[in-house]
Enzyme design. Sequence first.
Site, PDB file in Angstrom:
ATOM      1  N   ASP A 173       0.838  -1.204   0.000  1.00 48.49           N
ATOM      2  CA  ASP A 173       0.000   0.000   0.000  1.00 48.49           C
ATOM      3  C   ASP A 173       0.874   1.256   0.000  1.00 48.49           C
ATOM      4  O   ASP A 173       0.586   2.229  -0.702  1.00 48.49           O
ATOM      5  CB  ASP A 173      -0.944  -0.009   1.214  1.00 48.49           C
ATOM      6  CG  ASP A 173      -1.851  -1.233   1.198  1.00 48.49           C
ATOM      7  OD1 ASP A 173      -2.362  -1.568   0.117  1.00 48.49           O
ATOM      8  OD2 ASP A 173      -2.012  -1.873   2.255  1.00 48.49           O
ATOM      9  N   HIS A 200      -5.604  -3.717   5.381  1.00 47.20           N
ATOM     10  CA  HIS A 200      -5.046  -4.009   4.056  1.00 47.20           C
ATOM     11  C   HIS A 200      -6.133  -4.426   3.069  1.00 47.20           C
ATOM     12  O   HIS A 200      -5.966  -5.353   2.304  1.00 47.20           O
ATOM     13  CB  HIS A 200      -3.959  -5.088   4.195  1.00 47.20           C
ATOM     14  CG  HIS A 200      -3.262  -5.413   2.910  1.00 47.20           C
ATOM     15  ND1 HIS A 200      -2.594  -4.472   2.151  1.00 47.20           N
ATOM     16  CD2 HIS A 200      -3.122  -6.590   2.230  1.00 47.20           C
ATOM     17  CE1 HIS A 200      -2.087  -5.053   1.080  1.00 47.20           C
ATOM     18  NE2 HIS A 200      -2.400  -6.336   1.103  1.00 47.20           N
TER      19      HIS A 200
END
Length: 340
Positions: A173, A200
């Site tokens: 990310d 996530h």
Amino acid sequence: MLSRVARPTSCLLSRAFSTTLQTNSNVAVLGASGGIGQPLSLLLKMSPFVSRLNLYDIAHTPGVAADLSHISTKAQVKGFLGPEQLDDCLKGAEVVLIPAGVPRKPGMTRDDLFNTNASIVRDLVRACAKTCPKAMICVITNPVNSTVPIASEVMKEEGVYDPKRIFGVTTLDAVRASTFIAEAKDLHVKSVSLPIIGGHSGVTIVPLISQCTPPVSFPQDTREKLTVRIQNAGTEVVEAKAGAGSATLSMAYAAAKFAENLMEAMGGADNKVECAFVRSDVIDGVTYFANPLLLGENGVEQNLGAGKLIDYEKKLVDEAVGELKANIKKGEEFVTASKK
Ligand code: APR
């Protein structure tokens, strides 16, 4: 064994991650023959910090290991095939990376993977608890928001739980966010970094653009578009691959980056900070959360918290909390139900 030794020899990874200290880690990759597992194993084979690289899968590891073993770098590579060879693979492991499981297809969320991947992670982590209970467990298998609680519950059941040594790897990310921001601001990508907090998947991914280095500013509508793109970047890849899987190459890069920083910290390097999804008390009532962590010899040395958020980011955290709690509960309940 981990040890402080000379500066690393030149290699792609050490140059890419500007490393300063060499360690000699015993590393195991579980799910090593897959779309993530193979490039991740290649990057680890190129790492100056890995001395032993054990590759486990239920398919193809003899071939993958033979192939990698011909590369002229330090790590000694061995393949292990099927459950009867799992314990041998894990003997002496100091860092275990787990990308085993099934990937997403278009239209699926990470949570849709739960039914298959939950039991894979449970069984692999149970083997770690028995054979290498002190290893750093780095969970890549999705849904990470649930598989990390699963890993923790299994370690608790086996009486070897250390919350400082279990990580959900969320580095991708941050890798994506710095790439997109560098593109938007015409910056050198290596100079851009920012914390990604929360979880996530989807709305649980909270980029803290207000804490970006170097500082960047965007009109609110651009900030929102960028945030949504970072949250959905995995889906961009799933759709582009059109049924052939999810992010593998960028995920492998991100996991290798996380593992290298962790190995360096384990070897005594200072100031190694990475975001990861870990056991947490940063947000009231949310028992696992990702944010910057200072890494050390024993894993999480200090949880650095989320820092100062602007109002928009606080709203994103509020939106993330409900889903995060549900994902965590689902993982914990899965392990409890498996006992019955
Ligand atoms: N033990 C070990 N390996 C396993 C097991 C198991 N019980 N079950 C499956 N595998 C292996 C498969 O044989 C395969 O080699 O895991 C590998 C998975 O590879 P892919 O199907 O190519 O999936 P990949 O794209 O690598 O993604 C795996 O990581 O990021 C996550 O969402 C992703 O959960 C997915 C996982």
